[in-house]
Scaffold this motif. Structure first.
Motif, short mmCIF file in Angstrom:
data_model
loop_
_atom_site.label_atom_id
_atom_site.label_comp_id
_atom_site.label_asym_id
_atom_site.label_seq_id
_atom_site.Cartn_x
_atom_site.Cartn_y
_atom_site.Cartn_z
N ALA A 1 0.84 -1.21 0.00
CA ALA A 1 0.00 0.00 0.00
C ALA A 1 0.87 1.25 0.00
CB ALA A 1 -0.92 -0.01 1.21
N ALA A 2 1.97 1.20 0.72
CA ALA A 2 2.88 2.35 0.77
C ALA A 2 3.45 2.66 -0.61
CB ALA A 2 4.02 2.09 1.76
N VAL A 3 3.78 1.63 -1.34
CA VAL A 3 4.33 1.83 -2.69
C VAL A 3 3.27 2.43 -3.61
CG1 VAL A 3 5.45 0.75 -4.67
CG2 VAL A 3 5.87 -0.13 -2.37
N LYS A 4 2.06 1.87 -3.54
CA LYS A 4 0.99 2.38 -4.40
C LYS A 4 0.73 3.85 -4.13
CE LYS A 4 -1.59 -1.91 -5.26
NZ LYS A 4 -2.90 -2.58 -5.24
N ASN A 5 0.66 4.20 -2.87
CA ASN A 5 0.45 5.61 -2.49
C ASN A 5 1.52 6.51 -3.07
OD1 ASN A 5 -1.89 5.55 -1.08
ND2 ASN A 5 -0.91 5.13 0.91
N ALA A 6 2.77 6.09 -2.87
CA ALA A 6 3.89 6.91 -3.32
C ALA A 6 3.86 7.05 -4.84
CB ALA A 6 5.21 6.30 -2.86
N ALA A 7 3.54 5.95 -5.52
CA ALA A 7 3.54 5.96 -6.98
C ALA A 7 2.49 6.92 -7.52
CB ALA A 7 3.29 4.54 -7.51
#
Lengths: 632, 632
Positions: free
Chosen positions: A465-471
């Motif tokens: 989820a952290a990666v998706k948010n950042a992306a």
């Protein structure tokens, strides 16, 4: 399409075992699915075919499909699964989403297969098969490059030898010998040299002694020779050698060396050429060094442009293979990503885009992280091809993002640190600066960016989820989790849907990072800024070379930066998104025939070595079944 | 059979123009004529196919056809048309005499095609087509040999490097690393080395320090290394080189060199092997040098026997092509006739003999004059294959016989002396001593000898009659005039009929020139006597090597003499049938994996050079049609 149902096993078996568990379709079946007739290709055994270049002409009125390029974030030394994602996405598009799709991939170098690296056909349930044919010999393209490269090298040394022992007149008489009727003539390739020298005479006997001298004596400066020999073997003892020590060579010794074959400029030519006649011109224009007067000496000057083209005439046809799920793959060219542009061929992409047609997909991979791979794909490959991608994928792993966030060093062959196999959202979040810069840089070309998170079993929902948010925060069109390694195309269906949307919603034109008509230095500086550099420092040697290439008229070429793939900067240990550094340019070289100038940021090894215990110990043939064992 | 009518033109056009004037049949048609199903071969484009070795097993119950070997008298430097006669005879047998026939030929080396020599596909109206595919790349067998040879070379230098910097224990730990569970194991190829060392233990941890030392440290004596690198390019500057001069190689420089690829022992292995498992064993047994204790070090010791077999697994399948008149040709292996046995492969002959069956014909060529080519065909190739020829052809020309009779020197590239283009029966008669000795020597193997006079337009009836008389007088079964160069198969019909009679009347068993169980020197002396020598003189180096090979247990191998093809003796200018000379043996080397010892009579060049104006100046691609121009 002739897709094939995969029986997936967990845990995922060894790559070679998965590859061997599937009986490939006859390649004529794969060709038929693409509407290729037997006249359009030459079979090479049952599972490989060379698609003939003439297909481009035949299909030129048709419309292209969507064009997707797969890049990655700055990787760990273990690799983050770009090839696997490329193959998995195509299996999803072709076998699950009912799209016409062609994967276009580089041919791997054979040498490293026997060293540390193993093969390069993807992995797990996302592979190109037959894996052994993909990794070894394939259809002989790299062997053709080796032969052509080394014929030119032999011709250079031999020409210098003959020039050293013969008068102008003797040289000229041997170059233009009388025929049976006693008449001397120039042949086609000699007229190229005459034209370059501004000599318009057509009969050898009309040349003045001065013109004879200019025509017959190349007067190569041995210290200026940049053309090296090549071999598709990890042979570190050939990195630096002395040649010409035999008694018949009369003391004309010279220091030189071998590179691995894929580092040959001829490989870069193959990747960037657009037709047989274009290849003929590029091969002839390759510069091997300078004359003592500082003029570039080309393959055509040596008389070899035509013969090199003959050696490469079959290599220009891309090789059709298939994925584990029966979708088509065109394998073609594999220029060394260290000193060349690291992308598969233009002709394969052009053929593929016509074959899939409107609504179909061509997915290609750009070597290394997108700072190198995608940048060169856009500014060199697309510039020469005139093609425009609609979507760029950036492959990321939780592992690599943790490393960029400050995790301990990742070393091939050593167990992963605890930090990489247990949840640590803060480390992932911190590492996303690397991903974010890749997104921003890639978006600037006018494409929609989709982030593919290549999932490992230890990754957690919170980390993902952290990666998706950042992306999404950095401007990605979408960010999707994929499990194609474990599940094949089924594991990349979400990625396929995201890519479809990204392509259908692409509206912008392709924007290059720099125009061609600025100076070499301005182009280098534009690329350096995209890395986060505050400036560029040139060595004396680099300054000298830039001046020379500019004087020789080559400053209008695009730039192919030779930089480590392990950081945006020149310092491989600077992870994340470094800024404020000065990018050092140690040297500047040219692949004039291929069509780019390549600045060296630090030292690039162009010949790998073998470890104490190479992979070859495990590789054997089952002589009963003819099957390859131990290839990984 | 799918024979094709030739439209013959006079005067005979250039080889490439004849070759291009004929549209080849699709190779699947040629295969079908031989009763091969698509399962029996792999297509390589439209005009080449690799016949799979498994065909041998499938046909093993069938009977063989007749087996014919083509040799020649001692040639002039211009060559006397052995390949052309081989092809012409087969065109006659297949297209005019309605026989099942397969020609088995060597694959030519690609390098010399770009130098002086031009192609090797026959000539005039007796050629193998497509000529460019025959001469360039073919199906990649020589490229596979180059790759395998050079992987072994790289592994030798790298192994010495790693041994020099690591303790026994460190080496051993790297060779047998622990798996994920911490367990160390030996793999298959390591068990071969353990067996050689008489170590019967199966667990790495059970080895004593002394055994670890013996196992892990090959301790190669650099001065003993005979394995050189190879390249299929005429690159004279690689004849003698120094490697290892890069800074990372820490001063471990070594003098070595490159040979042309066909001189690799791996080529000789390919030519002499009989199956995949046999090839695996031969490749593993190849000796690359000695340990400092004087023990031979093999490819298997280095861990490479299996990987080399994998690289060669497709190369073991012969390539099916066709003649101008549509008869089948199997092209396979081309060991250097200077230092190897110069004959095409055993497996191609075995397959061909079954395919033609009883009453059919397999015609193969033996490189150089019959003193070298046929001798090695009988004593090495037939000894390993167990096959027996019924008929041997000796190709003669009036030109060469005149030279042997005392005519002036014949030099390539210079006009022929008057003596060679006007009638001179006395010169021909005097030269027939050369022919006579070739006949007597060849007959001694128990075959019927047919002399083929390859006719030139300047030859007269009286000259030809003189040759026929001399041939029959020396014991030839028949002597026949042929004009296949000008007329194709039609010009070799008489030869075909003579060969048929010779085969049908063959009754004797094959008699070797020497048994294997005598000493190396006795074998050398038996061959020397067949040359007309009164004795043999060994250099100190030769004595030392013979002693070494005998001590190492290799004295039971056949002998492969490396001698000039231009005389029965070691002196190329001694024409006719010299006697009473002492044959000097300068050195003695071994191709242990291939299976022969080769004494060097004088100096043999194993790497050709390029002339001032190489053939490549004329070679180009017509980029409109894709056709090769200027290949000769």
């Amino acid at each position: 399409m002739s897709s094939r149902k995969l029986q997936v096993v967990s845990p995922v078996p060894a790559d070679i075992d998965i590859a061997n568990s599937v009986v490939p379709l006859h390649i004529s079946q794969i060709a038929k699915d693409l509407n290729l007739d037997p006249d359009h290709y030459d079979l090479y055994g049952k599972y490989k075919a060379k698609v003939l270049l003439s297909v481009i002409d035949e299909l030129k009125e048709g419309q292209d499909g969507y064009y997707v390029v797969v890049g990655g974030i700055t990787p760990t030394p273990l690799g983050e699964g770009k090839s696997t994602t490329t193959v998995g996405l195509c299996q999803a598009l072709g076998a699950f989403l009912d799209k016409k799709v062609v994967t276009t991939l580089r041919q791997p170098s054979q040498g490293p297969t026997f060293g540390i690296k193993g093969g390069a056909a993807g992995g797990g349930y996302s592979q190109v098969i037959p894996m052994d044919e993909f990794n070894l010999h394939m259809t002989g393209d790299i062997h053709a490059i080796t032969a052509a490269n080394n014929l030119l090298a032999a011709a250079i040394d031999t020409r210098m030898f003959h020039e050293s022992t013969q008068s102008d007149k003797a040289l000229f008489n041997r170059l233009c010998p009388p025929n049976k009727e006693g008449i001397r003539t120039f042949n086609d390739i000699m007229f190229r040299r005459l034209k370059k020298l501004n000599i318009t005479k057509t009969k050898p006997e009309d040349l003045t002694p001065e013109e004879v001298n200019k025509f017959a004596r190349l007067d190569i400066d041995p210290d200026s020779i940049t053309w090296r020999r090549v071999m598709d073997v990890n042979d570190r003892f050939l990195r630096k050698i002395t040649v010409g020590q035999g008694p018949d060579e009369k003391g004309m010794v010279r220091e030189t060396g071998f590179d691995i074959s894929v580092a040959s400029e001829i490989m870069a030519v193959l990747a960037l050429t657009t037709s047989l006649s274009d290849m003929r011109e590029r091969l002839g224009k390759m510069v091997i060094g300078n004359s003592k007067a500082g003029e570039p000496v080309t393959a055509d000057d040596i008389g070899l442009g035509g013969a090199l083209t003959v050696l490469m005439k079959d290599a220009i046809n891309p090789t059709l293979m298939q994925t584990l799920e029966g979708t088509p793959v065109l394998v073609h060219a594999g220029p060394f990503a260290n000193i060349a542009h690291g992308n598969s061929s233009i002709v394969a992409d052009k053929i593929a885009l016509k074959l899939v047609g409107p609504g179909g997909y061509v997915v290609t991979e750009a070597g290394f992280g997108s700072d190198i791979g995608t940048e060169k794909f856009m500014n060199i490959k697309c510039r020469y091809s005139g093609l425009k991608p609609q979507c760029a994928i950036i492959v990321a792993t939780i592992r690599a993002l943790k490393m960029h966030g400050g995790g301990p060093q990742v070393t091939a062959g050593k167990p992963l640190d605890h930090a990489y196999v247990t949840e640590n959202v803060a480390l992932v979040e911190a590492g996303c600066v690397n991903l974010a810069r890749h997104i921003v840089n890639t978006k600037a070309y006018g494409v929609n960016v989709v982030v593919a998170v290549n999932m490992f079993s230890t990754d957690t929902d919170a980390e993902i989820a952290a990666v998706k948010n950042a992306a999404l925060g950095a401007g990605a069109f979408d960010a999707v989790l994929c499990t194609h390694h474990a599940h094949g195309g089924k594991g990349a269906v979400d990625l396929g849907i995201a890519v479809q949307k990204a392509c259908e919603n692409a509206t912008q034109p392709l924007k290059f990072l720099y125009p061609l008509d600025i100076s070499i230095k301005e182009k280098i500086e534009a690329i350096a800024r995209s890395y986060g550099a505050s400036g560029v420092a040139y060595s004396e040697q680099a300054e000298k070379q830039i001046e020379m290439y500019t004087k020789q008229g080559f400053s209008g070429l695009p730039i192919c930066m030779a930089k480590t793939q392990y950081s945006f900067s020149d310092n491989a240990s600077a992870k994340g998104a470094p800024t404020g550094f000065v990018l050092p340019i140690r040297d500047v070289r040219g692949s004039i025939g291929a069509g780019f100038i390549y600045p060296l940021v630090g030292t690039m090894s162009t010949m790998p070595g073998l470890p104490t215990r190479p992979c070859f110990y495990d590789i054997d043939l089952d002589t009963e079944t003819g099957r390859v064992k131990g290839l990984s």
